[in-house]
Structure formats: C-alpha cells, structure tokens
Design a protein around this motif. Structure first.
Motif, PDB file in Angstrom:
ATOM      1  N   ALA A  16       0.751  -1.290   0.187  1.00  0.00           N
ATOM      2  CA  ALA A  16       0.092  -0.058  -0.036  1.00  0.00           C
ATOM      3  C   ALA A  16       0.884   1.285   0.016  1.00  0.00           C
ATOM      4  N   GLU A  19       2.299   1.711  -3.535  1.00  0.00           N
ATOM      5  CA  GLU A  19       1.184   2.397  -4.372  1.00  0.00           C
ATOM      6  C   GLU A  19       1.014   3.921  -4.044  1.00  0.00           C
ATOM      7  N   CYS A 224      -5.018   4.413   0.079  1.00  0.00           N
ATOM      8  CA  CYS A 224      -5.005   3.784  -1.410  1.00  0.00           C
ATOM      9  C   CYS A 224      -6.394   4.383  -2.266  1.00  0.00           C
TER      10      CYS A 224
END
Length: 369
Positions: A16, A19, A224
């Motif tokens: 996470a 990202e 996210c």
C-alpha cells in the motif's frame, strides 16, 4: 542479533505504501488542479509515514536497529489539515487561509521527534519511559480532535461547493467530487475504530503491537482509495465556481415565474440543454441576459437550481422518446440528451418521474404516443 521477518502484515502495508508513493509522485505533474493535486500528494506521503513504522516494525526492524526509535516518520496531526486543504482547494482552486497555522501542531510533532531521534539510545530509552506515558494520551486526544474537526469542516466545504455547483453547471454530478466525501466519511469511521481500540486498550485488555494491525490496514486502505480516486480525477477541472454577475440587479417587480417559463420554452425549442457542459454563464449569454437574472428566474420563478432545471429538460426529452416506443439503448438516449453518465441520468430521471428509465419504458411499451 534479531532477524528480520517479512510476513503478511509487512507485505500488505509496504504494498500500500509503494502504491501511494507512486501515485503521490504522479499527482505532482498534472497542470489542472495543481494546488489540489499537490496537497493530496503531500497527504499521501503523510499517510505512508503513519503506517511505515508499523510496516517495518512487524518485520523486526526496531529489534534489529533500535536506534530507529523516534525516527520522525509518523506525523498524524498533519492528516486533518491536509485533508481539509485538499477539499478547500478543489472547491475554490486555492489553499485555505492561514494554512501554515493549521499545520503548526503537525510541525511541532515532527520537530519533537526530529530533536530526540539523533540522541544516544540510552537517553532516548530513558526519555521514552518518562515522557511517553504522559504525552501519548495528550497526542491521542489531539489527533481525535483534529481528525473529527477537519473531517466535518471538509464535508461542510464539499456541501457548499455542490450547492454552488448546482447553480452554475449542468454537469454538476460529474464534478461533485462525491468520492472525496466517501473518503472523509471513511476517515470518520477510522476515527471511531481508533476510539474503540483505545477504549479496549484502556478498559478491557492492553493491546500489543500486533493487536492494532486492523487500524493500520484501514489507514492503508483509505490512503490507497484517496490515491487512486485522486489520480483518476487529477485532470478534472472542478473549481472555481464563477460568482454570479451583479452588474444588473434584478427588478423586484418582475414576474420571475413567467420569465422562467418563457426562458425554459426558449431553451427547449433551441435544444441548448443537450450541451453536456452547459453552464449558467453560457446559457445566460444565449438568452441575452445575465447570470443574476437567470438564477433568479430559475430559483424564485421555477423553484429549481440551474442543474435541476437542465436535467429536467433532458429527462423530458428522453421520456418523450420512450413514450414514442423507441427501442434505442437507454445509455445512448441519455448521452444524446446531454447527460454525462448513465448514473446521473438514472438519478435525475427517477427524481422527475418517480420511475427508473427502464420501468418508464415498460410502462409505456403497450401504449406508445
């Protein structure tokens, strides 16, 4: 020497984090909504900093490298002000007034860790034993107050933005940033989860390092979501909302209901409502008036916002086609009428006729007019 172990907890949090960092870098580039995108980029970096200590902690970094204690990764007091600043900048294309003052608690939190971090480990351990029992509850209360206050303020800004947007744009549903409201609500839910964890820890049973994994997985999920939706909408020009012109004040004696009906007939005859990006200012120019007159004719005369007025004309067009027995695909009819998406079309149609478009078609299938 302690061994590093990369289990599922570390893997999820690091995935996470990567990202969010990738999308934070990407958000620094778009020219549209530059201020908002860069504030969101900073918010994502702060969220990564909040979950990073737990990502590496689950892997055993603090056991292997104890000098990492007090590393100034996590500055959670920055989350609230940055979230509010992002909502404000989307609505008004500017940073909120006195943003630096909003960030003072976060800067103090970062400075506190930055000062202690380079001290010898023995000093840090001694200070931790003395100060943490006192400072931790204070920090938790400050964080709760910050997240609650700024989340509510963000929702209020977005609500005001949508009210103004409905008076100015026909494609307000596309520009309404509802995804951000969902993220703010999720953050409030996270606040409730955090309070539950704190209550459990204080009154039922102390939670160890692994017992709070759910909280940090929730932070990662919200981060996210913000990153993906923020990137998807990075080039969408949401703001600012133009201020209605007051250069020609409306006359109090005018019959705004009759004027609104006359202009509605003119718009319908010319099919101007089919422009998917039609704005109040553009329609006022077509009608040969100004935005103040047009707004008053719609709001006071017809009792609707600009967005509702245009959506109603579009729905009437589709309804007439359906009553004729047309078998054209509903999405095609919606787009031809000027709607930007099937979802906004469905909402507007149901609000106007009390039926979904497909149900309306079925109701008139045996009796075409």
């Amino acid at each position: 020497m302690a061994l590093l172990t990369f289990g599922w907890r570390t893997a999820l949090l690091l995935f996470a984090s990567i990202e969010m960092l990738v999308l934070a870098a990407a958000l620094w580039q778009p020219l549209a909504n530059r201020t908002a995108n860069r504030i969101l980029s900073c918010l994502l970096i702060v969220l990564v900093g909040v979950i990073l200590p737990f990502a590496i902690g689950f892997a055993g970094f603090y056991d292997r490298f104890p000098w990492l204690s007090f590393a100034p990764f996590a500055v959670p007091l920055a989350i609230g002000p940055l979230l509010y600043s992002y909502a404000y900048s989307l609505a008004f294309a500017a940073t909120p007034p006195r943003l630096a003052l909003h960030l003072v608690p976060a800067l103090a939190q970062f400075g506190y860790q930055a000062v202690i971090f380079p001290l010898p480990l023995s000093v840090k351990n001694h200070w931790d034993a003395i100060a943490t029992p006192v400072l931790a509850p204070i920090l938790m209360l400050a964080l709760i107050a910050s997240l609650a206050g700024y989340s509510i303020a963000s929702l209020r800004i977005l609500r005001l933005y949508r009210i103004a947007l409905a008076q100015q744009r026909s494609d307000d549903d596309r520009l309404s940033a509802r995804w951000l409201s969902r993220a703010v609500v999720a953050l409030l839910l996270l606040l409730a989860i955090s309070l539950a964890y704190a209550a459990w820890n204080a009154f039922i049973a102390p939670l160890d390092y692994f017992g709070v994994i759910g909280r940090y997985l929730a932070i990662a999920a919200i981060g996210c979501y913000l990153a993906i939706e923020g990137w998807r909408h990075a080039d969408l020009r949401l703001a600012p909302i133009p201020v209605p012109s007051n250069d020609e004040p409306p006359a109090p004696s005018r019959d705004w209901r009759a004027q609104g009906a006359a202009w509605a007939s003119q718009v319908r005859d010319a099919n101007w409502q089919r422009d998917p990006e039609l704005s109040l200012a553009a329609l006022a120019r077509m009608l040969g008036t100004n935005t103040a007159y047009l707004s008053r004719a719609l709001n006071e005369g017809l009792g609707v916002s600009f967005s509702t007025f245009i959506a109603g004309l579009r729905c009437d067009d589709v309804a007439a086609t359906l009553r004729s027995g047309s078998e054209i695909d509903l999405l095609r009819l919606a787009l031809d009428a000027g709607f930007g998406s099937k979802a906004s079309f469905n909402r507007s149609f149901r609000a106007r006729f009390g039926l979904s478009p497909s149900a309306y078609r079925r109701a008139h299938a045996s009796n075409p007019k």
